[in-house]
Design a protein around this motif. Sequence first.
Motif, PDB file in Angstrom:
ATOM      1  N   PHE A 131      99.251  79.303 -20.813  1.00 18.23           N
ATOM      2  CA  PHE A 131     100.087  80.193 -20.390  1.00 18.23           C
ATOM      3  C   PHE A 131     100.565  81.299 -20.905  1.00 18.23           C
ATOM      4  N   TYR A 141     108.381  81.452 -14.894  1.00 17.38           N
ATOM      5  CA  TYR A 141     109.759  80.917 -15.473  1.00 17.38           C
ATOM      6  C   TYR A 141     110.340  79.738 -14.794  1.00 17.38           C
ATOM      7  N   ASP A 142     111.064  78.847 -15.769  1.00 21.48           N
ATOM      8  CA  ASP A 142     111.714  77.465 -15.204  1.00 21.48           C
ATOM      9  C   ASP A 142     113.163  77.888 -14.764  1.00 21.48           C
ATOM     10  N   ASP A 157     114.734  77.856 -18.595  1.00 18.75           N
ATOM     11  CA  ASP A 157     113.989  78.209 -19.808  1.00 18.75           C
ATOM     12  C   ASP A 157     112.728  78.836 -19.568  1.00 18.75           C
ATOM     13  N   SER A 158     112.001  79.764 -20.429  1.00 24.02           N
ATOM     14  CA  SER A 158     110.914  80.230 -20.087  1.00 24.02           C
ATOM     15  C   SER A 158     109.656  79.669 -19.690  1.00 24.02           C
ATOM     16  N   ASP A 159     109.675  78.481 -19.790  1.00 24.28           N
ATOM     17  CA  ASP A 159     108.263  77.315 -19.997  1.00 24.28           C
ATOM     18  C   ASP A 159     108.201  76.685 -18.292  1.00 24.28           C
ATOM     19  N   MET A 161     106.333  74.741 -16.770  1.00 23.58           N
ATOM     20  CA  MET A 161     105.423  73.638 -16.869  1.00 23.58           C
ATOM     21  C   MET A 161     105.654  72.737 -15.671  1.00 23.58           C
ATOM     22  N   GLU A 163     106.412  69.488 -14.830  1.00 25.37           N
ATOM     23  CA  GLU A 163     106.963  68.347 -15.792  1.00 25.37           C
ATOM     24  C   GLU A 163     106.625  66.869 -14.818  1.00 25.37           C
TER      25      GLU A 163
END
Length: 283
Positions: A131, A141-142, A157-159, A161, A163
């Motif tokens: 990423f 962006y999350d 947050d900036s991840d 993913m 999940e």
Amino acid sequence: MVELTEEPGTVAANEQRANFLWQIQQTWNLTDIVEYNVLSNGVAFKVLSGGEWTLADMSALPHVKQIWPATAAVGHTPIQHTSGSILFNVTSAATRKGLNRRALQPDPNGVKIGIIDSGIDYLHPDLGGCFGPGCLVAYGYDFVGDAYNGMNRAKPDSDPMDECNGHGTHVAGIIASGADRFSSISALGAYRVLGCRGKTSLSVLVRAMERVAVDDMQIVNISIGSGLYYASYPDAIMAQKLAERGILVIASAGNDGDLGMGAISSPATAPGVIAVASLHSEK
């Protein structure tokens, strides 16, 4: 959610939002305040407590253009996967080494496609395996965090993913698998607005739409819906604004066909948006 009259992205818009928030906070105790300044000049908030002011009082203010309830929206997926499910979490430490398929390489001359959904499992080799800049999933962006259910406080947050849901990864896989045959992709954008329960809110969804515009996506897929039948919901209005900027907006029509042929959910109801549905009959 409140839309104000000044054009977004201007000094006047910034001052108008600040003055508006100051004014209503003299009466109401607000929380979860979000400001918009790309597709719309507006704010969203929750009212904890306050005086006798009503929505009618607020709508009578000269700089208020529109007011909407910040209702919940749901992802258009029939299955809610759990964390660790083999249906999507194929890049866990135990299984990642067994995946030897070719990773799709970004084409600098291709298109940028945003996916507003549950995030993307970018560690999957078919989706680039990483990423950030130089990766297939280069943007994202999350906006919510795992525990978000559309009503509680988001923990962004900036991840981005994916999940615990899998739907966004599924969508990204369909897009990437067709790239060789139909077009080329320079980058994917993963904009996570669904928590593990597959729900979000209109205020979060609009934030993601603004980020799509800021990141200069050329196409965006939104497999999420809120209000039925109407194009006056804020997600439909913002989707129309994306389309007016030249962004190809593709939205799912929803899972409410049993209510009738007109039971399309926003933002797929918006003018200029491509609404996608599947039909099935047992007869």
